[in-house]
Structures are given as structure tokens and as C-alpha cells.
Scaffold this active site. Structure first.
Site, mmCIF file in Angstrom:
data_model
loop_
_atom_site.group_PDB
_atom_site.id
_atom_site.type_symbol
_atom_site.label_atom_id
_atom_site.label_comp_id
_atom_site.label_asym_id
_atom_site.label_seq_id
_atom_site.Cartn_x
_atom_site.Cartn_y
_atom_site.Cartn_z
ATOM 1 N N SER A 147 4.864 -14.022 -19.383
ATOM 2 C CA SER A 147 5.622 -14.049 -20.619
ATOM 3 C C SER A 147 5.008 -13.044 -21.580
ATOM 4 O O SER A 147 3.846 -12.659 -21.423
ATOM 5 C CB SER A 147 5.594 -15.450 -21.241
ATOM 6 O OG SER A 147 6.190 -15.461 -22.532
ATOM 7 N N ARG A 148 5.763 -12.638 -22.585
ATOM 8 C CA ARG A 148 5.184 -11.785 -23.626
ATOM 9 C C ARG A 148 4.316 -12.604 -24.574
ATOM 10 O O ARG A 148 3.637 -12.046 -25.428
ATOM 11 C CB ARG A 148 6.312 -11.081 -24.384
ATOM 12 C CG ARG A 148 7.025 -10.017 -23.563
ATOM 13 C CD ARG A 148 8.255 -9.492 -24.252
ATOM 14 N NE ARG A 148 9.276 -10.525 -24.392
ATOM 15 C CZ ARG A 148 10.512 -10.295 -24.841
ATOM 16 N NH1 ARG A 148 10.852 -9.075 -25.193
ATOM 17 N NH2 ARG A 148 11.376 -11.286 -24.935
ATOM 18 N N TYR B 286 4.502 -9.072 -18.778
ATOM 19 C CA TYR B 286 5.231 -8.913 -17.527
ATOM 20 C C TYR B 286 4.510 -7.934 -16.601
ATOM 21 O O TYR B 286 4.537 -8.081 -15.378
ATOM 22 C CB TYR B 286 6.653 -8.436 -17.798
ATOM 23 C CG TYR B 286 7.462 -9.376 -18.671
ATOM 24 C CD1 TYR B 286 7.332 -10.767 -18.543
ATOM 25 C CD2 TYR B 286 8.347 -8.883 -19.625
ATOM 26 C CE1 TYR B 286 8.071 -11.628 -19.332
ATOM 27 C CE2 TYR B 286 9.091 -9.742 -20.427
ATOM 28 C CZ TYR B 286 8.948 -11.111 -20.282
ATOM 29 O OH TYR B 286 9.683 -11.965 -21.069
ATOM 30 N N HIS C 154 17.574 -7.554 -17.367
ATOM 31 C CA HIS C 154 17.407 -7.648 -15.915
ATOM 32 C C HIS C 154 17.065 -6.310 -15.270
ATOM 33 O O HIS C 154 16.178 -6.231 -14.405
ATOM 34 C CB HIS C 154 18.670 -8.218 -15.269
ATOM 35 C CG HIS C 154 18.825 -9.692 -15.466
ATOM 36 N ND1 HIS C 154 19.882 -10.417 -14.949
ATOM 37 C CD2 HIS C 154 18.050 -10.598 -16.131
ATOM 38 C CE1 HIS C 154 19.744 -11.692 -15.277
ATOM 39 N NE2 HIS C 154 18.661 -11.809 -16.011
ATOM 40 N N LYS D 107 21.407 -14.265 -11.786
ATOM 41 C CA LYS D 107 22.754 -13.760 -12.038
ATOM 42 C C LYS D 107 23.046 -13.844 -13.547
ATOM 43 O O LYS D 107 22.437 -14.666 -14.250
ATOM 44 C CB LYS D 107 23.781 -14.518 -11.188
ATOM 45 C CG LYS D 107 23.781 -16.042 -11.405
ATOM 46 C CD LYS D 107 24.543 -16.440 -12.627
ATOM 47 C CE LYS D 107 24.018 -17.694 -13.244
ATOM 48 N NZ LYS D 107 24.294 -17.771 -14.679
ATOM 49 N N ASP E 107 27.697 -14.776 -18.080
ATOM 50 C CA ASP E 107 26.972 -16.035 -17.912
ATOM 51 C C ASP E 107 27.737 -17.046 -17.074
ATOM 52 O O ASP E 107 27.139 -17.768 -16.272
ATOM 53 C CB ASP E 107 26.664 -16.637 -19.282
ATOM 54 C CG ASP E 107 25.424 -17.512 -19.262
ATOM 55 O OD1 ASP E 107 25.566 -18.738 -19.343
ATOM 56 O OD2 ASP E 107 24.313 -16.966 -19.141
#
Length: 324
Positions: free
Chosen positions: A36-37, A58, A79, A97, A178
Site C-alpha cells: 500500500s502507499r 507498490y 490498473h 476487472k 464496475d
């Protein structure tokens, strides 16, 4: 791989990442790291889900030698960037997805994976569920005759708060990426390539679609109808119809559900699965199976099909914006 059991790393510990981590455990897969950041957020996720390592970036995640496969769970708009990061590090990648936000982005990721010689797959987890395996078996056995049409609806009331992921165009917001992607992917899986798109929808001033519908013509004149919305409830049903029968997937069609098969002769079958977990573990098993076999893509979710689906959604998006 570092061991006989591949190590999974999760990039971006959000809600879908939590669901995936829980199903990794259900399926007996090995989660070794999360990135995670925010180091604190990574650590909290790692503690909750039993990952040995929490990375505060990351870059550190994809560089972790214990990580063999990276699951990209960041918002759609990121993505491409995150998949390319993992590919460049030589990791196999499962990308949530919708794979990317456009067909061009999808092709870029596919080209990079092929050039690097690593496995990449879109996490269209519905395709790998045991229910869908039974559906494919019934169709292959000729229970429906020649396939003619698919109908699918995916409509939910989602959080549309200002600044939220769903209404931010830069993050890949919108109902199609989404929710509608499930419908388009289902139709593509059973009817094949799309040759014509007719779509309309409700799009806000920023160009983000809130709801829409499309009629898709597939090769051979077969047709599908898809509807999707992030601001209204819907039936969330789907059907696959042929010249001799129909399979009706129970709502919600895109999860681990059952179905009713009806034949023109009057024969009827009701299928109710025995479920364990949400069902996301089956896509993880497919990734591991392919990697162990030296395959760089899945025959159930081929990369060229992922790109083709993204290009269909490009056209749906363009027509929705034009009709708004």
C-alpha cells in the site's frame, strides 16, 4: 517460483482485496505480502489476513522475492500503471476487472506481459466458478441447441458521494467498468466476438456513466442485451438461450449462484451449488494451474478476448456519451 506453493502479493488493500484474501485462505492459497502507499494500512491488512510482510509502497511489493503472483486491486484507472509495474518486475499478474479503462491500455499491458514472458489474466472471477463450469457442460452437451442470445442485468445502488471512486473519471469510475463488464463478458464468452454495438446511457457532466444499456450483435447474427446501473436496483438476472432451451442464472448471476435449465421438450433442471466462500479462490487456482503448466494466459480468459471486451466497452462508452 520461490516454493512449490506460489506466494501471492496483493497490491492495494481495499474492499475487493479483502474479499480476495479471504477466499485465498478458503482455497488454501498462500498470501505472503501486501503493498500500500500507506504503511499502516498495509500492516493492518496483513495482520487481518495473515500476510507475513506489509510493504509501504507498490514498488517494494513487486520487488519482494517471496511474491510470485501480484493481484492488482487498485481502482480501474490505475490498473494499467500497476500491472506494468508488476510485469516489469517479472511477476505473474492477476488484474481485477475491468482489466483497464480502455482497449488501448489493455493491449499495452498484454504486449508488455508477452514481451516479458509472464502470465497475466483479467480477474473475471465469475468465469471460473463451479456453476459456470456446469453451465458450459450443459451447453457443450447440446442441452440448449444452437445458442442464439444472452441477456444480463447488473444494477446496484452504489456510493456516489462526491470524490468517491465510482464517480471519478480519472479512477475509472462509472457503471460500465464496475458492473456492466460482467454482462459484456458473459455475452462474449457464450456468443463470441461482437460485430455491432448499439448503446445509450445516462452520463454526467464529467463523462462518467451512471446507467446504460446496449444491444450487441455477435458473429453469426446472435444477439445479446445488457443493462447496468450504479444508481438503481435491478433484477441482476441473466439468461443464455438456444434453439432448444434456456439456462436462467439466479440473481445475482455474477456470483456463485444456481440456475434453472428449461428444454423445449418440457424437461427442467434446477442446479443449486454447495458454496464455500465467495468464490474468488477458483480464479486463483486457475492462475496457479496455468503458471505451473508454463502457460502465459488462461484458455478460459484469453488475453485477446480481454482486449476485445475492452474495445466493445470503448464503443459502448462512446455511444453513451454521444447520446447524453
Amino acid at each position: 517460483m520461490t516454493t512449490s506453493s506460489p506466494g501471492w502479493g496483493i497490491l492495494a488493500p481495499g474492499g475487493i482485496a479483502g474479499a480476495f484474501a479471504r477466499d485465498l485462505a478458503v482455497g488454501g492459497h498462500r498470501l505472503v505480502a501486501v503493498g500500500s502507499r500507506d504503511q499502516g494500512r498495509a500492516q493492518a491488512f496483513a495482520t487481518t489476513h495473515g500476510a507475513a510482510t506489509a510493504h509501504g509502497s507498490y514498488e517494494a511489493l513487486v520487488a519482494d522475492p517471496d511474491v510470485d503472483i501480484v493481484y492488482v486491486a487498485s481502482p480501474h484507472g490505475l490498473h494499467r500503471e500497476h500491472a506494468l509495474l508488476a510485469i516489469e518486475a517479472g511477476k505473474h499478474v492477476l488484474v481485477e476487472k475491468a482489466f483497464t479503462t480502455t482497449g488501448d491500455e489493455a493491449q499495452e499491458v498484454v504486449d508488455a506481459a508477452r514481451a516479458k514472458g509472464v502470465f497475466v489474466m483479467e480477474a473475471m472471477w465469475t468465469r471460473f466458478l463451479p456453476t459456470m463450469e456446469v453451465v458450459r457442460e450443459r451447453i457443450a452437451a447440446g442441452n440448449l441447441g444452437e445458442l442464439v442470445s444472452v441477456t444480463a442485468d447488473h444494477s446496484q445502488m452504489l456510493d456516489l458521494s462526491p470524490g468517491g471512486r465510482m464517480i471519478e473519471r480519472a479512477l475509472g469510475g462509472g457503471a460500465l467498468l464496475d458492473l456492466g463488464v460482467y454482462c459484456v463478458s458473459l455475452a462474449h464468452a457464450f456468443l463470441g466476438p461482437v460485430t455491432r454495438v448499439r448503446a445509450a446511457g445516462a452520463v454526467d457532466a464529467a463523462g462518467v456513466d451512471h446507467r446504460g444499456s446496449a444491444i450487441l450483435t455477435h458473429e453469426g447474427g446472435r444477439m445479446s442485451t445488457v443493462t447496468f446501473s450504479m444508481e438503481t436496483l435491478g433484477s441482476n438476472r441473466a439468461s443464455i438461450a438456444g434453439t432448444e432451451g434456456v439456462i436462467e442464472l439466479d440473481p445475482a448471476f455474477y456470483v456463485w449462484t444456481g440456475f434453472t435449465r428449461r428444454h423445449a421438450s418440457g424437461d427442467k433442471e434446477t442446479f443449486v451449488p454447495e458454496t464455500d466462500g465467495r468464490g474468488m479462490q477458483f480464479q486463483a487456482a486457475e492462475v496457479e494451474r496455468c503458471v505451473a503448466a508454463g502457460q502465459l494466459e488462461s484458455p478460459l480468459m484469453p488475453l485477446d478476448e480481454t482486449v476485445a471486451i475492452m474495445r466493445v466497452m470503448d464503443e459502448i462508452t462512446a455511444q453513451m456519451r454521444a447520446s447524453a
